[in-house]
Enzyme design. Structure first.
Site, PDB file in Angstrom:
ATOM      1  N   HIS A 142      -1.047   7.077  18.407  1.00 57.37           N
ATOM      2  CA  HIS A 142      -0.129   7.713  17.461  1.00 57.37           C
ATOM      3  C   HIS A 142       1.313   7.650  17.983  1.00 57.37           C
ATOM      4  O   HIS A 142       2.234   7.271  17.256  1.00 57.37           O
ATOM      5  CB  HIS A 142      -0.551   9.171  17.232  1.00 57.37           C
ATOM      6  CG  HIS A 142       0.414   9.957  16.404  1.00 57.37           C
ATOM      7  ND1 HIS A 142       0.636   9.687  15.075  1.00 57.37           N
ATOM      8  CD2 HIS A 142       1.240  10.998  16.715  1.00 57.37           C
ATOM      9  CE1 HIS A 142       1.541  10.534  14.596  1.00 57.37           C
ATOM     10  NE2 HIS A 142       1.927  11.332  15.579  1.00 57.37           N
ATOM     11  N   GLU A 208      -1.638  15.247   9.064  1.00 62.39           N
ATOM     12  CA  GLU A 208      -1.886  14.779  10.427  1.00 62.39           C
ATOM     13  C   GLU A 208      -3.299  15.207  10.782  1.00 62.39           C
ATOM     14  O   GLU A 208      -3.618  16.401  10.749  1.00 62.39           O
ATOM     15  CB  GLU A 208      -0.873  15.366  11.419  1.00 62.39           C
ATOM     16  CG  GLU A 208       0.516  14.755  11.248  1.00 62.39           C
ATOM     17  CD  GLU A 208       1.494  15.116  12.359  1.00 62.39           C
ATOM     18  OE1 GLU A 208       1.320  16.179  13.000  1.00 62.39           O
ATOM     19  OE2 GLU A 208       2.439  14.333  12.575  1.00 62.39           O
TER      20      GLU A 208
HETATM   21 MN    MN Z   1       1.139  17.625  14.620  1.00 55.63          MN
END
Ligand code: MN
Length: 430
Positions: A142, A208
């Site tokens: 990420h 997320e």
């Molecule tokens: Mn986050």
């Protein structure tokens, strides 16, 4: 204290479907409103919710040192503060009561009427009063993806990233349980090719995919917790959707980090699965790419093999799975996060919540946000209903699920499911 609640051979006299996330080996903890509008702490086996407050009043925990009202509360904070020995005693006892060979409750119709609920008779609440919330940035995939988009491939990881679990302090007031819709946030954004911000609805609302762990009282002010002890202070985990407004975030984040682009809402699955229940699913963490400082070095398996997926359901249509990832991909594990968090003497309390950061895997279908999955919107995702998504549309529902599975048992988290509504419209008085 033995942890025999995990015995994979045990079956329950309560019905448990084959693909259930909640076999008798799970025994998660949550808080719910009963059909009589009473708030209580409970657990779940299969699709049956169990009122632990009532079980305790009826004497089923009489051999365990618990205060009378420990389960008659609107949060798990006091129970979590009792510590790991008590959590184990209670999980072990629940496993006994619901074992198919135990008749104490099984044959007591009156007690069963009091303590057992169908899921449609209860309403899940936030399981803990969250005092403090911290969010990490601990997936190397990420951090690399986001860094590549914003700074280019060469400077993707900041110089500190391989040396510490980077994090920030978030806001606990906007963390809510699964099932409660949220509104598209408004804020300042900077249009492309402009140096003047505008105000309006975020155009880039994103999810997320994260997990969060919940702690117990861990340390006093000034006292670091050594990494080989930190897991004693982790009660359990939930699924965590850290809703993000990418356009607001991009304009505001310099130099102090995330603010209004993050704190409008985060949503969690309502059942806390204990670290004890996840024991069979320990795996090695990714190998460090750079030597880590001694306070971050650990022995043994500190990561957990938890399958994760995200689906988007447009209003009135079937859901489309957009991401499959795994908690084991996290470069910095929970033990390192908690050791780092307390190394300066910052106290951690019962009910604190620590988000993992977006859990992206190595392949493009395992990226844990729309920002990465569509690469800033350049590659929209095709949905089953024929529409396309770059980010999340009004009325979409985002659903996250997670489970562990081996040859013996499946331990799951259920889901966190949240609908995004249009921008909030204030009610006007006439
Ligand atoms: Mn986050």
């Amino acid at each position: 204290m033995p942890n025999f609640a995990n015995n994979p051979d045990r079956t329950s006299w309560l019905h448990v479907g084959k693909s259930s996330d909640f076999p008798i080996q799970n025994i998660p903890f949550g808080v719910f409103l009963t059909r009589d509008d009473i708030i209580t702490i409970g657990t779940r086996i299969g699709d049956t919710a169990i009122d632990l407050g009532a079980l305790h009043q009826l004497g089923y925990f009489k051999d365990i040192p618990l205060t009378d009202d420990i389960f008659l509360q609107d949060s798990l904070n006091d129970f979590i503060a009792d510590g790991r020995k008590t959590w184990r005693l209670v999980r072990n006892r629940i496993a006994e009561i619901f074992d198919k060979n135990d008749t104490s409750l099984k044959h007591n119709t009156k007690h069963k009427e009091i303590v057992l609920f169908r899921l449609d008779e209860i309403e899940m609440q936030l399981p803990v009063h969250i005092g403090d919330y911290t969010d990490f940035y601990a997936s190397i995939e990420h951090a690399t993806n986001v860094g590549t988009m914003f700074r280019g491939k060469e400077n993707a990881l900041m110089p500190n990233w391989l040396h510490m679990p980077v994090g920030y302090h978030g806001r606990s007031s906007s963390i809510i349980p699964s099932g409660i819709p949220i509104h598209r946030p408004q804020g300042q954004t900077l249009p492309a090719d402009s140096d003047t911000p505008i105000f309006g609805p975020s155009k880039l609302v994103d999810f997320e995919l994260e997990m969060a762990f919940i702690t117990t009282d861990a340390n006093d002010l000034g006292e670091p917790i050594p990494i080989d002890e930190v897991e004693d202070y982790i009660f359990g985990l939930v699924l965590f959707n850290d809703w993000s407004a990418r356009d607001i975030q991009k304009w505001e984040y310099v130099p102090l980090g995330p603010f209004l682009g993050k704190n409008f809402a985060s949503t969690i699955s309502p059942w806390i699965v204990t670290l004890d229940a996840l024991e069979p699913f320990r795996v090695e963490s990714p190998k460090p790419k750079k030597k880590q400082l001694p306070y971050l070095q650990y022995k043994g398996k500190k990561s957990f093999d938890i399958n994760l997926e995200v689906a988007i359901r447009p209003k009135g249509h079937k859901e489309t799975t957009v991401c499959k990832s795994n908690f084991k991909h996290m470069y910095w594990n929970m033990a390192q996060q908690l050791a780092h968090h307390t190394v300066n003497g910052c106290p951690v309390n019962s009910g604190d919540m620590m988000g993992s950061g977006t859990i992206s895997g190595p392949t493009p279908d395992s990226y844990g946000s729309m920002l990465e999955l569509t690469w800033r919107g350049e590659n929209p995702i095709k949905m089953k209903d024929g529409s396309e998504r770059k980010f999340i549309n009004d009325h979409d529902t985002v659903i996250m699920r997670g489970f562990c599975k081996n040859d013996d048992v499946r331990i799951g988290f259920g889901e966190v499911s949240t609908q995004l509504l249009p921008v909030f419209k204030p009610h006007r008085k006439n």
